[in-house]
Design a protein around this motif. Sequence first.
Motif, short mmCIF file in Angstrom:
data_model
loop_
_atom_site.label_atom_id
_atom_site.label_comp_id
_atom_site.label_asym_id
_atom_site.label_seq_id
_atom_site.Cartn_x
_atom_site.Cartn_y
_atom_site.Cartn_z
N VAL A 112 0.74 -1.08 -0.08
CA VAL A 112 -0.08 0.08 0.05
C VAL A 112 0.90 1.16 0.05
N CYS A 113 0.43 2.15 -0.74
CA CYS A 113 1.11 3.57 -0.93
C CYS A 113 0.19 4.38 -0.57
N GLY A 172 3.13 8.72 -9.28
CA GLY A 172 3.91 9.37 -10.02
C GLY A 172 4.64 10.33 -8.98
N GLY A 173 4.47 10.16 -7.60
CA GLY A 173 5.08 11.28 -6.80
C GLY A 173 6.46 10.24 -6.35
N GLY A 174 7.03 11.05 -5.46
CA GLY A 174 8.58 10.42 -4.64
C GLY A 174 8.28 9.25 -3.90
N THR A 175 7.18 8.95 -3.16
CA THR A 175 6.69 7.95 -2.25
C THR A 175 6.66 6.55 -3.58
N ILE A 204 9.57 5.38 -5.13
CA ILE A 204 10.30 4.42 -4.34
C ILE A 204 9.60 3.07 -4.06
N VAL A 205 8.50 2.93 -3.71
CA VAL A 205 7.87 1.96 -3.21
C VAL A 205 7.82 1.10 -4.64
N ARG A 206 8.00 1.75 -5.88
CA ARG A 206 7.71 0.59 -7.03
C ARG A 206 8.72 0.04 -7.12
N ILE A 207 10.11 0.97 -6.96
CA ILE A 207 11.35 0.10 -7.38
C ILE A 207 11.54 -1.01 -6.25
N VAL A 215 -0.43 -0.50 -4.32
CA VAL A 215 -1.97 0.01 -4.37
C VAL A 215 -1.96 1.38 -3.88
N ASN A 216 -2.29 2.28 -4.68
CA ASN A 216 -2.10 3.72 -4.15
C ASN A 216 -3.49 3.83 -3.46
#
Length: 331
Positions: A40-41, A46-49, A52-55, A71-72
């Motif tokens: 969960v994000c 598209g933002g910084g958080t 980072i969570v996607r990498i 999942v945003n």
Amino acid sequence: MTTISRRTLLQGAAAAGATGLIAGPAIGQAKWPTRPVQLVCPWGAGGGTDAIVRIIAALLEKSLGQPFNVVNRTGGSGVVGHSAIATGAPDGYTLGIITSEIAMMHHQGLTKLTYQDYTPLALMNSDPSGVQVKADSPYKTINDLAEAIKAAPHGKLKASGTGQGGIWHLALIGWMLGMKLKPDHVSWAPSNGAAPAMQDLAAGGIDMVTCSVPEARAMLDAGRARSLAIMAAERNPQFKDVPTMKETLGIDFEVGSWRGIGGPKGLPDNVSKIMREELKKVYDSKEYKDFMNGRGFAMIYADGPDFGTYMGTSDKSMGVALTAGGLAKKA
């Protein structure tokens, strides 16, 4: 139930297979993960958080062989997503990225959630606040700006970077307190984030922006703004020419937007162990370092228990800043 690591489980199973016998405690130890994991994000795509969570998700998926789906869950100034992480089933299949807002939201009366409602797994990033001015500003150093602030009438100078009571507003408040000034000596102009604040700075609408240097990078690279200092213990190697406030003004105040991976309180020990090991691998990997360095994100690591301590320290400092700024409420 006896807790064993993934490696021990596999070794035990192999040995038992040779003899045709599996010990009783090992029968109840399920391999993890055996199906997709949700990450969960609390912030938008598209933002910084989110980046980072996607990498992190991509590298975990590669290593553990199961999808890690980001999942945003946005809304409520971060409350919605952080609640989704905290209230997920503690089975290892709902994890998420916890951000510095968890140290702020309950002080503002937005939620009763605190850092104690999670199983901390690893701190992966922290970007300290910077102080940005317009490229043609008369303030060439943070000392110049500090002297101008002290000499200016209360409220004459304006700063921005985020909404009222947000992390970059707290950075300004902490800075003012460090200079023995009232927390609102520099007035705050709320914005929808660092990007619009930097646009306003370049247009001459405000005097300074307190946001992370990576967030200001586009305007810095375009020659429309300059960074004067960061609120951190050490300089960021990606922006090594930007000094710290401690070395310039003697103000030992650190604040920034941090991010780490965690899960609901009470995660199984084997899940926590595997994730902590895997997140350290992610942090040490060339892929992660290249990604973070390429975007100017500061890298900082703390294992599970140390991440929990880090969150607790952040919670206390944010409470002090919010209270000093008249922004704290009872949840």
